[in-house]
Design a protein around this motif. Structure first.
Motif, mmCIF file in Angstrom:
data_model
loop_
_atom_site.group_PDB
_atom_site.id
_atom_site.type_symbol
_atom_site.label_atom_id
_atom_site.label_comp_id
_atom_site.label_asym_id
_atom_site.label_seq_id
_atom_site.Cartn_x
_atom_site.Cartn_y
_atom_site.Cartn_z
ATOM 1 N N PRO A 302 0.928 -1.060 0.074
ATOM 2 C CA PRO A 302 0.142 -0.127 -0.191
ATOM 3 C C PRO A 302 0.914 1.247 0.197
ATOM 4 O O PRO A 302 0.464 2.363 -0.547
ATOM 5 C CB PRO A 302 -0.690 -0.163 1.361
ATOM 6 C CG PRO A 302 -0.940 -1.636 1.572
ATOM 7 C CD PRO A 302 0.547 -2.151 1.082
ATOM 8 N N GLY A 303 1.790 1.307 0.767
ATOM 9 C CA GLY A 303 2.902 2.135 0.830
ATOM 10 C C GLY A 303 3.442 2.739 -0.517
ATOM 11 O O GLY A 303 3.721 3.792 -1.075
ATOM 12 N N LEU A 305 2.027 2.021 -3.584
ATOM 13 C CA LEU A 305 1.126 2.374 -4.417
ATOM 14 C C LEU A 305 0.837 3.883 -4.166
ATOM 15 O O LEU A 305 0.972 4.636 -5.119
ATOM 16 C CB LEU A 305 -0.036 1.596 -4.189
ATOM 17 C CG LEU A 305 -1.162 1.919 -5.313
ATOM 18 C CD1 LEU A 305 -0.742 1.782 -6.464
ATOM 19 C CD2 LEU A 305 -2.413 0.977 -4.717
ATOM 20 N N GLU A 306 0.953 4.164 -3.031
ATOM 21 C CA GLU A 306 0.791 5.666 -2.705
ATOM 22 C C GLU A 306 1.765 6.617 -3.153
ATOM 23 O O GLU A 306 1.478 7.708 -3.715
ATOM 24 C CB GLU A 306 0.414 5.875 -1.156
ATOM 25 C CG GLU A 306 0.398 7.209 -0.791
ATOM 26 C CD GLU A 306 -0.324 7.530 0.655
ATOM 27 O OE1 GLU A 306 -0.241 8.453 1.335
ATOM 28 O OE2 GLU A 306 -0.186 6.194 1.445
ATOM 29 N N ALA A 307 2.935 6.006 -2.886
ATOM 30 C CA ALA A 307 4.409 6.963 -3.343
ATOM 31 C C ALA A 307 4.305 6.925 -5.057
ATOM 32 O O ALA A 307 4.420 7.912 -5.574
ATOM 33 C CB ALA A 307 5.465 5.985 -2.960
ATOM 34 N N HIS A 309 1.512 6.848 -6.783
ATOM 35 C CA HIS A 309 0.560 7.771 -7.357
ATOM 36 C C HIS A 309 0.817 9.360 -7.187
ATOM 37 O O HIS A 309 0.691 10.078 -7.909
ATOM 38 C CB HIS A 309 -0.730 7.589 -6.496
ATOM 39 C CG HIS A 309 -1.844 6.481 -7.100
ATOM 40 N ND1 HIS A 309 -2.320 6.489 -8.278
ATOM 41 C CD2 HIS A 309 -2.219 5.295 -6.582
ATOM 42 C CE1 HIS A 309 -2.871 5.615 -8.649
ATOM 43 N NE2 HIS A 309 -2.951 4.828 -7.509
ATOM 44 N N ALA A 310 1.712 9.675 -6.053
ATOM 45 C CA ALA A 310 2.211 10.701 -5.758
ATOM 46 C C ALA A 310 3.105 11.471 -6.702
ATOM 47 O O ALA A 310 3.268 12.449 -7.269
ATOM 48 C CB ALA A 310 2.853 11.123 -4.372
#
Length: 603
Positions: A302-303, A305-307, A309-310
């Motif tokens: 999850p981390g 994927l978030e990075a 997207h950013a």
């Protein structure tokens, strides 16, 4: 120079061919014979305005055709080339002007052209002086040009240097003005470029990074589905169920290989097939290993994927402003850097241009001073030469003033305002050329000016003729046409008019329409415009009038007009007619012969 003119259905002339030679050509004839139509035809060839009413009554159209020599006149020849006209091998070009249906058409060297093109050609080759034409020196600019011509080639070389410097200065000033006018615009552009480059530098995108990142996001977002698919595939290839009843692909391939090997001793073909099954088994084993490794690497992150997207959000910010892809963004950054270097160099370029303008200002001041000095000297000489000529042309009380005054500022031709003023008689105030003088006086003033310009002591050979690169001087002749130059004069003054026309004819081609025998006697070529009348169109009562125009007069008679060259005895007869109105007068003929003899001596 003009070589010949052919006229058809113009005014009173139905058909006439007018040969024009070098030197002085005089045109004479009785009043009403059609001398004016010859000049009208010449005016049409020079791009003059056409009058639909000049077409001979009963004719469908009028036409004037001329042959003009342009060899030795590069400007005129260039205009012919630009118009698409053809110059003959002998250096001449044919000019045609027609009037039909109320419209005028012009042709130059076989190509249809606007009549203005003919006017441009004529401006380089022909000058007409007469009551119906404007003065060639009607403006201060033309008067300055005439004075510069009189001052000679050395002065004109200085003028050419001044013109070159002035042209460079004008171009630089325009560039400086444009640069300064766009200074604020350039500053805004610099600011926008720097903001964009700073933003791109902060994000630091890599080539193709947006494509790779999009693939990573897709993988991380669908990790569970990918694990299920990879697990099922691995199970089918190498896994076993709890009962062991469902064999995997590796086991089945191995079973097949062994079965084939069992029969290989009976048929070698089965051995080959067994070998191929063995190869398939190796491939399945490798594939199963790769799928197992994929399952080991595929973990929910999850981390990550978030990075991703950013990071994609940062890249999308760049592509919205500077290109559709990151590769486009990087190309924009490269171009922007080069543009910034160019804009930063603009300040140095501006200072360099301003410095050059200062240098040119100093050079122009120096050259303008030299021009003023030469013009001042030449002005005094030109005024004296013209005044001397006027005294010999029955204008003894007249004199010309040529002034060179400071202009308000430097201009493209220096710092001088040149003005020519005529004092027609003692006590009269100086007046601009063209004002305060009759048509005949004005023609004589222009004759005096042309003679003075042609015989300037500053010219290379003192005759006014130039000889660039050994060119034939005759080919360089300009044509001057004078109408009524002898109006209001007679006796000795008329002889002086003729002598000066002949003098001008030494270096130029001169055509003059005259009613004075004293002038006509000086002609190198003598043309007579004649008319006769009879009761039939073919009538020729005099027997010596060539075929020409036939038009009914008020009494219903037929008028025939033509142009012919007279020489020897026929010329004596024409001069006698001009002197006394009686061509068979013995006294008049004797006087005519004396005029011819004295004209030869007087040259």
């Amino acid at each position: 120079m003009l070589e010949e003119i052919a006229i058809e259905n113009l005014g009173v002339i139905r058909g006439a061919r007018v040969p024009l030679s070098e030197g002085l050509t005089v045109i004479t004839g009785e009043t009403g014979a059609g001398k004016t139509m010859v000049l009208t035809g010449l005016n049409l060839l020079m791009g003059g305005k056409a009058d639909p009413h000049s077409v001979r009554p009963g004719a469908d159209r009028a036409a004037v055709e001329g042959r003009i020599r342009v060899s030795g006149h590069p400007t005129a020849a260039a205009r012919v080339d630009e118009a698409g006209g053809e110059i003959e091998d002998d250096g001449t070009v044919v000019v045609l002007r027609t009037i039909a249906d109320g419209r005028s058409r012009a042709h130059l060297g076989g190509r249809a052209v606007p009549q203005g093109v003919l006017a441009q050609i004529a401006d380089d080759l022909v000058t007409v002086h007469g009551q119906a034409e404007q003065l060639r020196l009607r403006t201060s600019a033309k008067q300055r040009d005439a004075l510069d011509d009189f001052a000679g080639p050395v002065h004109q070389g200085v003028l050419a240097g001044y013109r070159t410097a002035w042209s460079e200065r004008t171009g630089l000033l325009a560039e400086i003005a444009d640069s300064e006018a766009r200074a604020a615009e350039r500053a805004r552009e610099v600011e926008l470029l720097r903001i964009g480059l700073e933003e791109i530098e902060r994000v630091d995108p890599q080539p193709g990074e947006d494509t790779e990142l999009a693939a990573l996001i897709e993988r991380l977002a669908n990790a569970e589905g990918l694990r299920v698919a990879a697990g099922e595939a691995h199970q089918a290839m190498a896994g076993e169920d709890e009962t062991g009843a469902q064999p995997n692909a590796i086991a089945l391939v191995e079973t097949a290989r062994r079965a084939l090997e069992g029969g290989a001793h009976s048929d070698p073909a089965l051995g080959e097939l067994a070998t191929r099954f063995a190869e398939v088994g190796y491939l399945i084993n490798d594939l199963a290993t790769d799928v197992a490794a994929y399952l080991d690497d595929l973990q929910a992150d999850p981390g990550g994927l978030e990075a991703a997207h950013a990071r994609m959000a940062d890249l999308n910010g760049l592509t919205r402003s500077y290109g559709e892809t990151i590769d486009d963004v990087l190309r924009w950054a490269s171009d922007a850097g080069l543009r910034l270097l160019d804009l930063d160099d603009g300040g140095d370029r501006l200072e360099s241009m301003k410095q050059r303008v200062g240098e040119l200002d100093d050079e122009l001041d120096r050259l303008a001073g030299a021009l003023t000095e030469a013009r001042t000297t030449a002005a005094s000489e030109l005024a004296g030469a013209v005044t001397t000529e006027l005294h010999g042309l029955a204008m003894g009380g007249a004199h010309l003033e040529v002034t060179v005054a400071p202009a308000d500022a430097l201009g493209p031709y220096g710092a001088d305002q040149v003005t020519m003023l005529l004092v027609p008689h003692p006590g009269a105030p100086p007046r601009p050329l063209g004002k305060g003088a009759s048509g005949g006086e004005l023609s004589r003033v222009m004759l005096a000016l042309e003679v003075a310009l042609a015989t300037s002591p500053h010219k290379q050979d003192g005759s006014g003729a130039t000889d660039p690169e050994g060119a034939d001087v005759a080919a360089l002749r300009r044509t001057f046409v004078f109408d009524e130059v002898d109006a209001g004069v007679g006796g000795r003054a008329a002889v002086e008019v003729g002598r000066r026309l002949a003098q001008l004819g030494r270096t130029t081609q001169v055509v003059v329409v005259t009613h004075l025998a004293q002038v006509a006697a000086f002609g190198d070529t003598h043309l007579v415009v004649t008319k006769s009348a009879g009761d039939t169109p073919d009538g020729n009562p005099d027997g010596d009038t060539p075929a020409g125009d036939d038009a009914h007069d008020a009494d219903g008679m037929i008028t025939v007009t033509g142009v012919r060259e007279v020489t020897d005895e026929n010329r004596v007869v024409e001069l006698a007619r001009m002197l006394s109105g009686q061509e068979d007068s013995t006294t008049a003929r004797q006087h005519a012969m004396e005029l011819l003899e004295s004209s030869v001596v007087g040259r």
